[in-house]
Structure formats: structure tokens, C-alpha cells
Design an enzyme around this catalytic site. Sequence first.
Site, PDB file in Angstrom:
ATOM      1  N   CYS A   1     -32.625 -13.563-118.919  1.00 28.84           N
ATOM      2  CA  CYS A   1     -33.558 -12.381-118.970  1.00 28.84           C
ATOM      3  C   CYS A   1     -32.605 -11.137-119.786  1.00 28.84           C
ATOM      4  CB  CYS A   1     -33.871 -11.866-117.734  1.00 28.84           C
ATOM      5  SG  CYS A   1     -32.570 -11.659-116.797  1.00 28.84           S
TER       6      CYS A   1
ATOM      7  N   GLN B   1     -38.660 -16.713-121.562  1.00 30.00           N
ATOM      8  CA  GLN B   1     -37.232 -17.228-121.742  1.00 30.00           C
ATOM      9  C   GLN B   1     -37.205 -18.645-120.960  1.00 30.00           C
ATOM     10  OE1 GLN B   1     -36.516 -14.053-118.426  1.00 30.00           O
ATOM     11  NE2 GLN B   1     -35.408 -15.590-117.462  1.00 30.00           N
TER      12      GLN B   1
ATOM     13  N   HIS C   1     -32.705  -8.855-112.356  1.00 31.44           N
ATOM     14  CA  HIS C   1     -33.469  -9.042-113.473  1.00 31.44           C
ATOM     15  C   HIS C   1     -33.456  -8.050-114.632  1.00 31.44           C
ATOM     16  CE1 HIS C   1     -36.481 -11.417-115.803  1.00 31.44           C
ATOM     17  NE2 HIS C   1     -37.419 -10.465-115.423  1.00 31.44           N
TER      18      HIS C   1
END
Lengths: 231, 114
Positions: free
Chosen positions: A25, A19, A168
Site C-alpha cells: 500500500c 495491490q 495502511h
Amino acid sequence: LPEDFDWREKGGVTEVKNQGACGSCWAFSTTGAAEGAHFVSTGKLLSLSEQQLVDCDQACDPKDKKACDNGCGGGLMTNAYEYLMEAGGLEEERSYPYTGKRGHCKFDPEKVAVRVLNFTTIPLDENQIAANLVRHGPLAVGLNAVFMQTYIGGVSCPLICSKRNVNHGVLLVGYGSKGFSILRLSNKPYWIIKNSWGKKWGENGYYKLCRGHDICGINSMVSAVATQVSS
Amino acid sequence: VEDLTIRQVTADNRRIRPNLLGTHTESKFRLFMSDYGKNYSTREEYIHRLGIFAKNVLKAAEHQMMDPSAVHGVTQFSDLTEEEFKRMYTGVADVGGSRGGTVGAEAPMVEVDG
């Protein structure tokens, strides 16, 4: 349920992606789940476009209107499914490649490779998560990434890791029954998690996290998606 | 003339830390830079990142103690503060501990006994 299970061995997981310095994410977690669901339904593995989500998706959470998808500024996998159901689907990576920066939306509905039919959140129970993983393919999950900044390898089983600060988005691709824990002097079961920080991070881009204790909030934000091949 | 009334006595994260220059930590930092292709545009930035790197080496040691079944150490994120790491490399929107998503969209329970 099988004792050990890994979608990579069955060909249902694309190469580890990166990324870059962009809080996207959530987009990688979403495409990973869609890639897996498409593989389960067709037997074909396609790499799908995160950039489409970064550029075009601004969907907001129905319960919290402030939690909106916002390119490199963050987002939610469940919002992204809502966007995909409305937009018509996802393009392939090769037709809408990743740049790591938010740009103008260039989504072309004629290039849609995979349509999202529906999605579901998974109950907060590790056996249910495992059953849905086996049944539906890789699952989008959220976790607290605090230990991932310094992680190099092995089964991560931190003594203290907050379940609340889920920050995340990653992809659950399998689980194992025997990962050795020095502290507990025994083999502990673990999850196999695909990350989006490139292959140089962790175990070739993967993270192994202790299973069975909702460590780092791994059980709290799990979702599956159902896809349809674009006609 | 120095103003003796107001004088900074707290640590400044951007303050130059010459005490790290020439140390083993700096050697490790140079190795880290070469391994991960890192470059810093100014000397000040270099020293700033070196300071963060030193803190992250300690953090990795703490993580190793708290998470002994994994291996923790220097990674590509070792020159970033925790805030920078979270902002640039994570990205799940804060939903205040809730799960996000449509109400009533939870999957039915699957039989898993045995």
C-alpha cells in the site's frame, strides 16, 4: 478553502489500482502523490510504477532504522520519496508494470518519467491538511484500516478507532462538507480517500472518512511531494 | 489409548466446524465465493474459511453498530482473519506512533482562516 474539493473532478487522479495480496500500500500511496504532483505542475496525468518501488526501494526511516521499505512486507511513503530522490525518479506503469510480487530490480534510469525534487510532512491539523491538498495535489496518508475490512460505503465515522495503529497507506484526493451521519443526525464533513484494493471494494475503490476528529489516525502521517518532468 | 492427563479443552481455530455446514451462513459463504471468485483447495480449508467468514459476519455487524453512518458487511476480505488481512492488504511499516520521515521536513503553516 473551498467547502468541497475533489482532485478527481480536475483530472488529477488515475484509475483505482489493486495491490493484490501484497503489503505494498505504501508504494501505491507514494505513486498516487507523485502522479498528483506531476499533474499539478504539468496538467498531464501519468500512471506511475509501484513495481519499481516494490522491487528496488529498500530505504529506511532516518529516525528508525528498522522501518525500511521491504516490497510486499511493507514500507513508508517518506522512505520511498527519499529513494526516488536518490534513484532519479519513477518509471511509468506501462514501462514497469505491477506484478504483485517482489522481483529483481529492473529500474532503467533512461525510462524515468517523473523526478521527485522534494517532499514534506504536513502539520497535524485538518485545515492545514486541506490547504496543502488544494495547493499541492493529492496527499499520501496513513490510517488505521481496521474498519476498512468490512466497509461497503457511506461516510465512515467510527465511535472508537485507534489513532495509534496506523497500518495502511492511501491517497487523500479531496473532501466534502456534507456527509450524513445517522448517529449524529447531522451532516458531517468527510475526506475522500483513494484506496488500492480494486474498484470492487468500497465506493468504486474509494473510502469516505469523517473529517475533524483525527479519526483512525488520518492526520498523523500525511505527506506531499514535489516533482519535476524528466528531461 | 487417550491420554487423560493432557487434553485440549480450548478452541482450535482450524478445527472443523460441522455445525456451520448446511446453515444460512454457509449459503451466504457460497454466494461470497461466487461473487469474489474464491476457491479453496481442500475440504478442510473450505470449512476453515467458512468459520472465519462466520466470525467476520459478526464483526461486520459490530462495525455497523460502532460506525452507523457507513455501511458494513461482506467484502472480498470476509474469509480472512484480521492478522491475514493486515499482513496481506495493508503494509505501512510500524514506526511506533511516530510520523516517519526526515526531521525538520514539515511544511510551513498555511493561512486558512476565513
